[in-house]
Design a protein around this motif. Structure first.
Motif, short mmCIF file in Angstrom:
data_model
loop_
_atom_site.label_atom_id
_atom_site.label_comp_id
_atom_site.label_asym_id
_atom_site.label_seq_id
_atom_site.Cartn_x
_atom_site.Cartn_y
_atom_site.Cartn_z
N LEU A 1 3.85 -6.45 -7.17
CA LEU A 1 3.23 -5.09 -6.85
C LEU A 1 2.19 -5.09 -5.97
O LEU A 1 1.75 -4.08 -5.32
CB LEU A 1 3.24 -4.34 -7.90
CG LEU A 1 4.53 -4.10 -8.76
CD1 LEU A 1 4.22 -3.05 -10.06
CD2 LEU A 1 5.62 -3.53 -8.02
N THR A 2 1.49 -6.06 -5.62
CA THR A 2 0.25 -6.21 -5.00
C THR A 2 0.55 -5.74 -3.52
O THR A 2 1.49 -6.31 -3.12
CB THR A 2 -0.30 -7.70 -4.87
OG1 THR A 2 -0.51 -8.28 -6.36
CG2 THR A 2 -1.63 -7.87 -4.32
N SER A 3 -0.28 -5.06 -3.02
CA SER A 3 0.13 -4.38 -1.78
C SER A 3 -1.39 -4.34 -1.04
O SER A 3 -2.50 -3.68 -1.54
CB SER A 3 0.62 -2.92 -1.73
OG SER A 3 0.75 -2.38 -0.46
N ASP A 4 -1.36 -4.76 0.26
CA ASP A 4 -2.57 -4.73 1.08
C ASP A 4 -2.78 -3.28 1.78
O ASP A 4 -3.85 -2.77 2.09
CB ASP A 4 -2.52 -5.52 2.34
CG ASP A 4 -4.13 -5.76 2.79
OD1 ASP A 4 -4.96 -5.88 1.79
OD2 ASP A 4 -4.30 -5.79 3.79
N SER A 5 -1.74 -2.27 1.64
CA SER A 5 -1.55 -0.98 2.35
C SER A 5 -2.02 0.16 1.10
O SER A 5 -2.18 1.13 1.13
CB SER A 5 -0.30 -0.80 2.98
OG SER A 5 0.80 -0.80 1.99
N MET A 6 -1.61 -0.28 -0.14
CA MET A 6 -1.93 0.41 -1.48
C MET A 6 -2.96 -0.25 -2.24
O MET A 6 -2.70 -0.94 -3.07
CB MET A 6 -0.55 0.65 -2.17
CG MET A 6 0.79 1.15 -1.43
SD MET A 6 2.09 1.56 -2.36
CE MET A 6 1.77 2.88 -3.37
N ILE A 7 -4.31 0.01 -1.72
CA ILE A 7 -5.43 -0.50 -2.28
C ILE A 7 -5.83 -0.19 -3.60
O ILE A 7 -6.11 -1.16 -4.41
CB ILE A 7 -6.39 -0.47 -1.28
CG1 ILE A 7 -6.36 -1.09 0.21
CG2 ILE A 7 -7.90 -0.96 -1.81
CD1 ILE A 7 -7.36 -0.98 1.07
N ARG B 1 -1.23 -9.30 1.91
CA ARG B 1 -1.32 -9.15 0.42
C ARG B 1 -1.93 -10.52 -0.23
O ARG B 1 -2.32 -10.48 -1.21
CB ARG B 1 -0.24 -8.78 -0.42
CG ARG B 1 0.95 -9.80 -0.41
CD ARG B 1 2.03 -9.27 -0.93
NE ARG B 1 3.22 -9.11 -0.12
CZ ARG B 1 4.45 -9.18 -0.22
NH1 ARG B 1 4.93 -8.95 -1.45
NH2 ARG B 1 5.37 -9.21 0.82
N GLY B 2 -1.72 -11.57 0.33
CA GLY B 2 -2.25 -12.97 0.04
C GLY B 2 -3.73 -12.90 -0.33
O GLY B 2 -4.26 -13.71 -1.22
N ARG B 3 -4.38 -12.03 0.32
CA ARG B 3 -5.95 -12.29 0.34
C ARG B 3 -6.49 -11.53 -1.12
O ARG B 3 -7.36 -12.16 -1.36
CB ARG B 3 -6.67 -11.41 1.36
CG ARG B 3 -6.47 -9.57 1.17
CD ARG B 3 -6.98 -9.15 2.42
NE ARG B 3 -6.97 -7.44 2.47
CZ ARG B 3 -7.79 -6.59 1.88
NH1 ARG B 3 -8.99 -7.52 1.84
NH2 ARG B 3 -7.76 -5.48 2.18
N TRP B 4 -5.44 -10.78 -1.70
CA TRP B 4 -5.82 -10.19 -2.92
C TRP B 4 -5.77 -11.31 -4.16
O TRP B 4 -6.42 -11.52 -4.91
CB TRP B 4 -4.81 -9.20 -3.29
CG TRP B 4 -5.27 -7.82 -2.58
CD1 TRP B 4 -4.66 -7.36 -1.32
CD2 TRP B 4 -6.27 -6.84 -2.98
NE1 TRP B 4 -5.14 -6.33 -0.99
CE2 TRP B 4 -6.29 -6.08 -1.97
CE3 TRP B 4 -7.24 -6.64 -4.22
CZ2 TRP B 4 -7.18 -4.71 -1.90
CZ3 TRP B 4 -8.02 -5.66 -3.94
CH2 TRP B 4 -7.92 -4.65 -3.03
N HIS B 5 -4.48 -12.16 -4.08
CA HIS B 5 -4.30 -13.14 -4.76
C HIS B 5 -5.44 -14.23 -4.77
O HIS B 5 -5.82 -14.87 -5.68
CB HIS B 5 -2.84 -13.91 -4.42
CG HIS B 5 -1.78 -12.77 -4.40
ND1 HIS B 5 -0.86 -12.60 -3.59
CD2 HIS B 5 -1.33 -12.08 -5.49
CE1 HIS B 5 -0.20 -11.84 -4.05
NE2 HIS B 5 -0.37 -11.33 -5.02
#
Length: 222
Positions: free
Chosen positions: A10-16, A60-64
């Motif tokens: 569910l990780t999303s770069d648009s839904m911070i 989203r990979g930046r979050w991981h």
């Protein structure tokens, strides 16, 4: 771990806000999980990083990668999964992912107790040096320069010296910090040779920018 496996897709770069919520779960896990569970979590996060789409709009990979940095700091063996994930994403089309990959590599290289092989250091140093010169995004080039602060050698000085003349303050500052770190741990004479044309304003190009000349003088004074 089971809950995280459900949350990671569910990780999303648009839904911070959603991604920060997942981050809070990971931070709580770092506090409470046993070492073997932390290793399992890091492997799950690394797998999630590899499942993103290879397109500029999917960052989203930046979050991981960010979470793998936290996990590596909490449990050194988690750095193995982090290294693999970062290496695989160094050329990702999304610049925020590339930046996060170099940021993670710099963090891992500084971890206490982690012994990197000379071969790994050289390979990363070469890749960071190429990224410093070739990436079209200045934020990524600055992140590569920060990685060279941890991994670079005197042989990478010419590219970093060129970055001292960049319009971006972040890139100039990152390059100066990297050169300072390299001077402290390697052949300062070789770095000085690369800096001297800037300090003396004797480059073959137009007049050296004042910021670059001042940075060169500061470095030569170390």
């Amino acid at each position: 771990v089971r809950v995280l496996r459900l949350l990671l897709p569910l990780t999303s770069d648009s839904m911070i806000l959603r991604s920060y919520t997942i981050e809070r779960v990971i931070e709580q896990s770092i506090k409470n999980a046993a070492p073997d569970e932390l290793l399992e979590i890091s492997e799950a996060v690394a797998r999630a990083a590899s499942l993103g789409e290879a397109r500029a709009g999917d960052a989203r990979g930046r979050w991981h990668l960010r979470w793998l940095g936290k996990l590596s700091q909490a449990h050194l063996p988690a750095s193995e999964a982090a290294i693999a994930a970062a290496t695989a994403l160094l050329r990702h089309p999304a610049w925020r992912v590339r930046k996060a990959a170099w940021t993670l590599i710099a963090e891992i290289a500084k971890l206490d107790g982690l012994e990197l092989s000379e071969e790994d250091q050289q390979q990363w140093g070469v890749k960071a040096s190429l990224m410093l010169q070739d990436d079209p995004i200045v934020e990524v080039r600055a992140a590569a320069a920060r990685a060279l602060a941890a991994l670079g050698s005197a042989g990478h000085a010419p590219g970093l010296v060129s970055a001292l003349s960049a319009p971006s303050f972040d890139l100039r500052d990152s390059a100066e910090q990297a050169l300072s770190a390299i001077i402290k741990r390697s052949d300062g004479i070789a770095v000085a040779r690369a800096l001297f044309p800037l300090a003396s304003n004797s480059t073959s190009e137009e007049a050296t920018p004042l910021e670059a000349r001042n940075a060169a003088l500061r470095l030569l004074g170390k």
